[in-house]
Design an enzyme around this catalytic site. Sequence first.
Site, PDB file in Angstrom:
ATOM      1  N   ASP B 224      -2.471   8.931 -12.673  1.00 58.14           N
ATOM      2  CA  ASP B 224      -2.971   7.691 -12.103  1.00 58.14           C
ATOM      3  C   ASP B 224      -2.120   7.155 -10.960  1.00 58.14           C
ATOM      4  O   ASP B 224      -2.584   6.345 -10.182  1.00 58.14           O
ATOM      5  CB  ASP B 224      -3.103   6.624 -13.196  1.00 58.14           C
ATOM      6  N   TYR B 308      -8.240   0.713 -17.701  1.00 59.10           N
ATOM      7  CA  TYR B 308      -6.979   0.272 -18.286  1.00 59.10           C
ATOM      8  C   TYR B 308      -6.266  -0.738 -17.402  1.00 59.10           C
ATOM      9  O   TYR B 308      -6.299  -0.632 -16.190  1.00 59.10           O
ATOM     10  CB  TYR B 308      -6.033   1.464 -18.484  1.00 59.10           C
TER      11      TYR B 308
END
Lengths: 565, 565
Positions: B224, B308
């Site tokens: 990420d 998230y």
Amino acid sequence: MTGLRRPVLFLALLTPEPLFAQSTTHPLDGLATAEYWSVYDALQSAGHLTPETKFTSVLLHPPSKATVLAWTPGQPVPREADVVLLRDSKTYTARVDIATKRVVEFGELKGAQSAFLASEMFGADAYIKKDARIIEALRKRGISDLRTVSCSALPVAYRAVPAQATERVGFGSCSRTHGTYHSWGRSVIDEGRARSALYEASVSKLFVPYMDPGNGWNNRAFIDAGEFFAGVGFLKPLKPGLDCPAGATWFDGQTISEDGAPRLTSRLACLFERAPENPAWRHLQGSEVYGRPSRELVLRSAATIGNYDYLLDWRFTPDGTLTVAVGATGVIETKSTTMTAAHDAHSGPETGQLVAEGVIGVNHDHYFSYRLDFDVDGTSNSFMLNRMVPQRVDNDPMRKSIWVNQPVVAAREKDAILDIRLDQPSMWMFMNPSVRGSLNYAVAYEVMPGATAKSILSGDDPVQRIGAFSEHQFWVTRYNEAERYAAGTYPTSSDANDGLAVWTKANRTIENTDIVGWYTLGFHHITRAEDWPVMPTMWHEFAIRPFHFFNKNPVLDLPKSLADH
Amino acid sequence: MTGLRRPVLFLALLTPEPLFAQSTTHPLDGLATAEYWSVYDALQSAGHLTPETKFTSVLLHPPSKATVLAWTPGQPVPREADVVLLRDSKTYTARVDIATKRVVEFGELKGAQSAFLASEMFGADAYIKKDARIIEALRKRGISDLRTVSCSALPVAYRAVPAQATERVGFGSCSRTHGTYHSWGRSVIDEGRARSALYEASVSKLFVPYMDPGNGWNNRAFIDAGEFFAGVGFLKPLKPGLDCPAGATWFDGQTISEDGAPRLTSRLACLFERAPENPAWRHLQGSEVYGRPSRELVLRSAATIGNYDYLLDWRFTPDGTLTVAVGATGVIETKSTTMTAAHDAHSGPETGQLVAEGVIGVNHDHYFSYRLDFDVDGTSNSFMLNRMVPQRVDNDPMRKSIWVNQPVVAAREKDAILDIRLDQPSMWMFMNPSVRGSLNYAVAYEVMPGATAKSILSGDDPVQRIGAFSEHQFWVTRYNEAERYAAGTYPTSSDANDGLAVWTKANRTIENTDIVGWYTLGFHHITRAEDWPVMPTMWHEFAIRPFHFFNKNPVLDLPKSLADH
């Protein structure tokens, strides 16, 4: 007997549990002042108290769990007290029925020793200073004014010399005081009804072994909760504005003096809410952040055991998590040395570190055993290990492996003696196989370890045999109301015949019955200059949290701001 | 391509670092608005920007550490920018001298791929929805209104299919949007002079592998920090009163849009002090409690990466400790299922848990690599393992074993690839062998792990090869200014030819030289009903703290009350 060490005063020690209530409103409330005196009167009338008899402890004898669970407010409850007395160096135990002021049981406790008393520790001063060998040793060190020397005797939890089986044995040391100042939850409500997760949670034992084999240090392996005398208590007063916010709710506590009189101490625990400035949850969706600020309810007490201070926290958050934390501060235990800083410290002692000129902080460990009597939605629970197991994936260019979750319910106690291994991860859960949530999973609470340590002493070491619980991170036992202390009820001079390692040899079944978890919170301590002359607080913690216990995130609807609630 | 899953929108991704400064006052300050435009103009005048050229990143090219350390306020500094461009599916890198608006370097980057762009992810929507196989698959599921279907393409960090070596490859999926709302520190001053402990500390990589081998899930292993497009940035705005106190100090940030224009975002970081209601130290002596209340300075930012949310904290306490913490919240990534709660959940999927009817939370891991460029009192440091080693004690009735501390300085990189094992405890320290404290110990900072996890995927897994840093808890490398990202600079579609596992094969010497530590903060995530529809924040942390760096406890003289400072 040792020579001089840095002056250390042992001022304060412990009883197993603080007693917070002044009036009997719940079967588990601590003894009230009048109840202490009823116990005293009962023993006196029965002729059990000679003028020299000392009280080690007077504690509520907890009613059976069935009695407590069946109780409703306003109902009368049986009140009994467990008493430990020391008389002519012999230990006696008694049980007293409080309403009738009747001694129900009384007898000598053979093969075990009561905890050490303050009068034994400090009463040894004059005796030690009369010993010609001590006088000579002090003279060689240029000390003739014995008023500036303070000697005391410390107990040792394990049986190192045969005399400990039958006599009261302490290991002495002397300090020079000249020119120095100091020488060292239960139920969760949600969803409109009260549900239980834990029946009781408590600090069961504290084990602090030091790592110096020298004379006077080889006996230092303290079972700080259980080995020391009653009287002043394990817990000590908290200071408003320092230990807790001044506006906290304060709890007094009552314990027993050696002479059998109850003693009230103010501010032995505090309860306060704090806003840690963290969101309980949040999410950015598009350009908007949604979420709710968190808050935390902290129940705190502090134990000062001689030199060390421990803050003992039970932190409740609205999401159903209970975080258990220990903050270690106070003064490290030190040893005098002729080594100077000019010496090459890097080839210095393997048993400690210089923390100031002439002062060695000795290597040691701290192990807390937390007894966690889980009753998740009822008393019959099972312990489940949910293992994460690597699995190969064949014929897929994208992946060659995943891990899968493989839950296993522990059948017997030996299946649930656990160590943390990062290469074999698992989740530890207490579940109720008879109660299913909306998704058909058994309701459960998870134990989430924090940073921790296990003892690396050898299993045959007399110190380690007493503190055997510290060899593993987690244990599960079948509930037995007599099994409350991880290193045994009477560790003083004991032969390691009680405690977790002994009980679990029976390997009892633990499936779908009343079970208890025991978590070891530990840390190794190699000291540093920054730990002197008083240590910055070092926190360690673990948590328990709901797992398929609620049907969804229970904090979705917290107030939007802290001012709203 | 997969069929339907729960609707999830990927709205927001990342660039490596936020840029907080608006004017050039320090050599490490981020690029200012005018500097971004100088970079743009230089590339345009040199003819490197076709109308279709997209900007992946424009970042300050950090001056050498020597330049930064020699700099004093007011001095001019060289300012250069590193640029990554995507043109005709090829990746180009450039370096631009800002003062002269001159392109110093320009060339195609072969064998590597730039991060994925938003236009590639969301631009795939129309293309995917024209595919006859997709139209047919949707029809079978009763969906003919394609306006309510949103399709996107996700990158995959590792090379799974050969085309990734030369082409821009994304893995597509479609969501139904109908009827839903969302479908998912540096120097320490004390003792009167500035001393350094860290030159720089940063989140180097974030690796999130999912554990479902099914089609459409086998590619889910996100890097990420590094894999996704620039433009919106890794960090997202914080909300006053929720993420940080409303009265916090707020920092804006500037990053690059795909079109090369700088973009300013408000409140990308906050700085605030909080009083956690804990003592910095305390001790009960006699009947008095001595101590000082603690305070904490928190530098916080938040990354939202699709579903998230991560709170990223750098918490400074006056005792010289830096606690690094990650709070994970937001929405778990889910998969639709025909399984119902009536099904026996206990024999349910090994790859996840039902979190609501029809919704499976898929098992996954989170691994953060923190790059810690320690410069303890200077750039030449050594890494020391202080092992606690059991030792037998002979002929002593009191003890049969102790442990001793045995410090070992790591000579080469492979000596400092570390795992946490509770049966082999050790302390990890960065020390300066040339600087001794008053007690003659080398000054040091210790890395104190918190609860963490390591990857248990197999080493030959293409996912694990990219996220190889997650196999170990700690790494130490010889400083190299090109080595900033634990899984490599260009992970997109890469062949795992960059990153910690590759660099350390050289096994460079790391003694008494400039070295960098890399800590893996990880956690396994088996989801629960309480994690739905949004997760309660779960914190994980580790700390660094001074060790014989100061001569005594540095917080002895804190103000006696919080109001005093």
